[in-house]
Design an enzyme around this catalytic site. Sequence first.
Site, PDB file in Angstrom:
ATOM      1  N   HIS A 101     -11.630   2.818   3.173  1.00 15.52           N
ATOM      2  CA  HIS A 101     -11.723   0.596   3.308  1.00 15.52           C
ATOM      3  C   HIS A 101     -12.524   0.528   3.924  1.00 15.52           C
ATOM      4  O   HIS A 101     -12.193   1.758   5.612  1.00 15.52           O
ATOM      5  CB  HIS A 101     -10.449   0.334   3.402  1.00 15.52           C
ATOM      6  CG  HIS A 101     -10.060  -1.391   2.596  1.00 15.52           C
ATOM      7  ND1 HIS A 101      -9.872  -1.575   5.426  1.00 15.52           N
ATOM      8  CD2 HIS A 101     -10.953  -2.448   2.542  1.00 15.52           C
ATOM      9  CE1 HIS A 101     -10.248  -3.179   5.115  1.00 15.52           C
ATOM     10  NE2 HIS A 101     -10.742  -3.313   3.672  1.00 15.52           N
ATOM     11  N   SER A 102     -13.554  -0.285   4.693  1.00 16.26           N
ATOM     12  CA  SER A 102     -14.853  -0.733   5.097  1.00 16.26           C
ATOM     13  C   SER A 102     -15.309   0.825   6.339  1.00 16.26           C
ATOM     14  O   SER A 102     -15.488   1.390   5.368  1.00 16.26           O
ATOM     15  CB  SER A 102     -13.496  -1.552   5.947  1.00 16.26           C
ATOM     16  OG  SER A 102     -14.865  -1.733   7.107  1.00 16.26           O
ATOM     17  N   LEU A 103     -14.807   0.504   7.622  1.00 19.62           N
ATOM     18  CA  LEU A 103     -15.437   2.060   7.695  1.00 19.62           C
ATOM     19  C   LEU A 103     -14.827   3.096   7.472  1.00 19.62           C
ATOM     20  O   LEU A 103     -15.454   4.377   7.290  1.00 19.62           O
ATOM     21  CB  LEU A 103     -14.933   2.087   9.748  1.00 19.62           C
ATOM     22  CG  LEU A 103     -15.236   2.487  10.554  1.00 19.62           C
ATOM     23  CD1 LEU A 103     -17.102   3.169  10.743  1.00 19.62           C
ATOM     24  CD2 LEU A 103     -14.891   2.978  12.153  1.00 19.62           C
TER      25      LEU A 103
END
Length: 248
Positions: free
Chosen positions: A89-91
């Site tokens: 998720h995300s980074l």
Amino acid sequence: MRNRWLLRFPPRPGARIRLLCLPGAGAAAAMYRSWGELLPSEVEVCAVQLPGRGGRLREPLYTLMDPLAEDLAEAVLAEPALPTVIFGHSLGSVIGFELADRLRDSAGHAPLALVAAGHRAPRLGSAALPYHRLGDRELAEIMVALGGTPEEVLARPEVLRLALPSIRADFELDFTYRYRERPALSIPISVYGGLADTTVAESELDAWRSHTSGAFSLRMLPGDHFFPTGPSGPELLGLLTADLLQQV
């Protein structure tokens, strides 16, 4: 020896497939704890705990991608081989991509697929947001503005003192990331985005398709940047479950 990088929620020795989960900036492995209860027993949820949080609170933080990806790959290779899908998720999506690249030629540990959520494609590089240079108060306000962090946290200096170093390091990790040209992965890549996520455009999510020579899919779900742990969580897990069980 206990692998301090990987936490199982819970251990499932009889599992047929491993879902290796990477949290976003400032988050900890615990964000995936409930997934172990919600996914079928054939799936072992194995969440990555980065330094600077939980039981690794006092360990040196990573601010550059290459040493992080190399050390994480070494930790994964130390585990018993099991068919594995990487979710980030995300980074965590970019870290997952770099991990998949380093494991691609590893017999027994090469991932079956990569799932990315809420982050632009690696080849687009850093979003060049220098949040890591902000003062503590300003950095905490950014986290609240992005969502996923309750505003009440701003009034708890003891919590901020513990959380801000890892948040700052993760933002620097994202800021300094530079994509290196390389052959596309041969595994399928699935990408998920939040319809109300203001941090990434749908076109930036679609750019992930250039990172695979295999199948690609992009699905947009209701919610903001934190849609995997919001109201869209059950729908995401349902889609993930269907995809995971097709792999084994």
